[in-house]
Design a protein around this motif. Structure first.
Motif, PDB file in Angstrom:
ATOM      1  N   ASP A   1       5.714  -3.166  -4.353  1.00 56.13           N
ATOM      2  CA  ASP A   1       4.355  -3.654  -4.572  1.00 56.13           C
ATOM      3  C   ASP A   1       3.293  -2.982  -3.707  1.00 56.13           C
ATOM      4  O   ASP A   1       2.106  -3.094  -4.007  1.00 56.13           O
ATOM      5  N   ASP A   2       3.686  -2.297  -2.644  1.00 56.67           N
ATOM      6  CA  ASP A   2       2.692  -1.714  -1.737  1.00 56.67           C
ATOM      7  C   ASP A   2       2.479  -0.213  -1.925  1.00 56.67           C
ATOM      8  O   ASP A   2       1.526   0.343  -1.380  1.00 56.67           O
ATOM      9  N   LEU A   3       3.358   0.445  -2.653  1.00 54.09           N
ATOM     10  CA  LEU A   3       3.312   1.905  -2.715  1.00 54.09           C
ATOM     11  C   LEU A   3       2.032   2.411  -3.362  1.00 54.09           C
ATOM     12  O   LEU A   3       1.381   3.331  -2.846  1.00 54.09           O
ATOM     13  N   ILE A   4       1.636   1.847  -4.494  1.00 55.55           N
ATOM     14  CA  ILE A   4       0.462   2.351  -5.206  1.00 55.55           C
ATOM     15  C   ILE A   4      -0.798   2.108  -4.383  1.00 55.55           C
ATOM     16  O   ILE A   4      -1.754   2.896  -4.430  1.00 55.55           O
ATOM     17  N   GLY A   5      -0.801   1.035  -3.588  1.00 53.34           N
ATOM     18  CA  GLY A   5      -1.939   0.778  -2.714  1.00 53.34           C
ATOM     19  C   GLY A   5      -2.189   1.897  -1.726  1.00 53.34           C
ATOM     20  O   GLY A   5      -3.315   2.119  -1.288  1.00 53.34           O
ATOM     21  N   GLY A   6      -1.127   2.627  -1.363  1.00 61.02           N
ATOM     22  CA  GLY A   6      -1.292   3.775  -0.466  1.00 61.02           C
ATOM     23  C   GLY A   6      -2.113   4.883  -1.080  1.00 61.02           C
ATOM     24  O   GLY A   6      -2.615   5.762  -0.364  1.00 61.02           O
ATOM     25  N   PHE A   7      -2.288   4.853  -2.393  1.00 62.94           N
ATOM     26  CA  PHE A   7      -3.126   5.826  -3.093  1.00 62.94           C
ATOM     27  C   PHE A   7      -4.478   5.220  -3.463  1.00 62.94           C
ATOM     28  O   PHE A   7      -5.208   5.767  -4.301  1.00 62.94           O
ATOM     29  N   GLY A   8      -4.811   4.080  -2.863  1.00 62.64           N
ATOM     30  CA  GLY A   8      -6.123   3.485  -3.050  1.00 62.64           C
ATOM     31  C   GLY A   8      -6.258   2.551  -4.223  1.00 62.64           C
ATOM     32  O   GLY A   8      -7.373   2.231  -4.638  1.00 62.64           O
ATOM     33  N   TYR A   9      -5.126   2.063  -4.761  1.00 62.14           N
ATOM     34  CA  TYR A   9      -5.185   1.191  -5.939  1.00 62.14           C
ATOM     35  C   TYR A   9      -4.096   0.127  -5.806  1.00 62.14           C
ATOM     36  O   TYR A   9      -3.011   0.262  -6.378  1.00 62.14           O
ATOM     37  N   PRO A  10      -4.343  -0.944  -5.049  1.00 61.49           N
ATOM     38  CA  PRO A  10      -3.321  -1.976  -4.854  1.00 61.49           C
ATOM     39  C   PRO A  10      -2.852  -2.536  -6.197  1.00 61.49           C
ATOM     40  O   PRO A  10      -3.652  -2.991  -7.008  1.00 61.49           O
ATOM     41  N   CYS A  11      -1.540  -2.465  -6.422  1.00 63.95           N
ATOM     42  CA  CYS A  11      -1.012  -2.855  -7.731  1.00 63.95           C
ATOM     43  C   CYS A  11       0.496  -3.085  -7.605  1.00 63.95           C
ATOM     44  O   CYS A  11       1.205  -2.230  -7.064  1.00 63.95           O
TER      45      CYS A  11
END
Length: 434
Positions: free
Chosen positions: A300-310
């Motif tokens: 759940d946190d990986l995409i947030g590292g690219f600026g898009y929490p999802c």
């Protein structure tokens, strides 16, 4: 130059002859068809990336296993594709950011990992996977497990199981011990190996309450059916582990609704996960293989590292391991297409060319034997090439308007007028075998 230096290939990579390639393509089609039927759309990611895309996996199996090199133009460190999931996560956060959720994305791609040379370890392998992005409900995790089961069945596997765990349950127990990094890594390694003796040695003398230490010691025993969830509830000493267990229980209940409970094993002592995994993790094991054929989980946190929490979850099949499992069950895939060799001794090749065209239009494989040799030599070539039928024109005992169809497995033969044969093929009326 020594000829052997030209013919050698690097350790950890393979070259596949036609028969093995055909088997790999068959397995790929089975898996990709499952992905398509569940509504996933294929994407393609770059073969190499800036290193930082993959280098966050410092706690897991990354780091030294990533192939790194320098971009001569910018001086920045690049890396061969180590794991497709961060690449797909970035795609979701950038190019696909404004698409409605959930995103159902799939891929089939080569992955490169520096493995020590040993039997069964390749440095280049093929992964086929999916990423379900934008859903945090237990149904999403259950859907991933159900797809793995369906994929295994599509491959003809019968002796397999899915081990399902919850990485946050383990992290909650380990974090409660407040260990220094080196000791923590050693403890996680012991948990993965289910080494109870080493666990006892690592926990000795720790300034932690007995319940927390006992919960870690009991992790290797939390393996089995639904009853494991009740046992784990009594052992969980903190809220983080308790919430993880509630989540896993919800996922298991959905899997029961799928009718997959008999295929699933609860394994709460499973700590092998990428650093980015945040919840339910799972792996598929086939009988007789020491390593998994598929692995996945929530991140759940990986995409947030690219600026898009999802929120997101996904999994991937390892093609080499899949084929090992297929071979271990001794269930060769069914041949679904016919192959023909057209042998023509006539000076005028129009009949042969027409027959080849019509067969190909109907989806058959049709090759023309254009080397001059005797009939038996052509038959031998066809058998050696895995071709099941020969069509022969221009034999001395055949009229010009007839052909001979020979089944190369049984030796059965049939004489057919050329026009009738072409008409039957063109109308889809020709039936095989003869």
């Amino acid at each position: 130059m020594d000829c052997s230096s030209k013919t050698a290939i690097p350790k950890g990579v393979r070259v596949f002859p036609p028969e093995e390639t055909a088997l790999r393509r068959w397995a790929e089609r089975q898996i990709l068809t499952i992905f398509e039927r569940w509504g996933f759309q294929e994407v393609i990611t770059p073969t190499f990336e800036y290193l930082k895309v993959f280098s966050g996996d410092s706690e897991g199996e990354g780091g030294e296993k990533i192939f790194k090199f320098v971009d001569r133009q910018t001086g920045r460190l690049l890396a061969l594709r180590y794991d497709p999931t961060p690449q797909v996560a970035r795609l979701a956060a950038t190019t696909l950011r404004h698409r409605p959720l959930p995103l159902r994305l799939s891929y089939m791609t080569n992955v490169f990992r520096y493995e020590a040379p040993q039997a069964g370890r390749q440095r280049e392998c093929v992964q086929l996977g999916v990423e379900l992005i934008g859903l945090e409900r237990p149904e999403a995790d259950a859907e991933m497990v159900a797809m793995v089961v369906e994929g295994c069945r599509a491959l003809g596997l019968q002796r397999f199981q899915i081990d399902v765990g919850q990485i946050e349950y383990v992290r909650g127990l380990v974090d409660a011990l407040d260990l220094e990094p080196d000791r923590r890594r050693a403890l996680v390694s012991a948990i993965n190996r289910k080494d109870t003796l080493e666990l006892e040695l690592l926990l000795q003398g720790l300034d932690a309450d007995d319940k927390s230490k006992q919960a870690v010691l009991d992790l290797p025993t939390l393996y089995g059916g639904k009853e494991v969830l009740a046992r784990a509830q009594d052992l969980a000493p903190n809220r983080r582990s308790q919430e993880a267990l509630r989540n896993l229980t919800q996922v298991y209940e959905v899997l029961e609704q799928y009718g997959l409970a008999d295929q699933v094993i609860i394994d709460l002592g499973e700590a092998r996960a990428f650093e980015y995994h945040t919840g339910v993790t799972f792996a598929a094991f086939a009988q007789g293989l020491g390593s998994e054929i598929s692995r996945g989980g929530r991140y759940d946190d990986l995409i947030g590292g690219f600026g898009y929490p999802c929120p997101a979850t996904g999994f991937a099949f390892d093609l080499d391991k899949v084929l090992e499992a297929v071979a271990a069950e001794d269930r060769p895939p069914l041949v679904t297409s016919q192959k023909f060799l057209i042998i023509d001794f006539n000076p005028d090749k129009r009949h042969a060319l027409r027959i080849a065209r019509l067969l190909r239009e109907q989806g058959y494989s049709a090759a023309r034997d254009i080397i001059k040799r005797d009939l038996e030599g052509s038959f031998d070539y066809a058998v050696a090439s895995g071709i099941s039928r020969a069509i022969v024109l221009g034999l001395p005992h055949l009229p010009q308007d007839e052909l001979l169809v020979r089944d190369l497995d049984s030796g059965a033969e049939e004489r057919v007028p050329v026009e009738r044969f072409c008409g039957e093929v063109e109308r889809g009326e020709r039936r095989w075998p003869m």
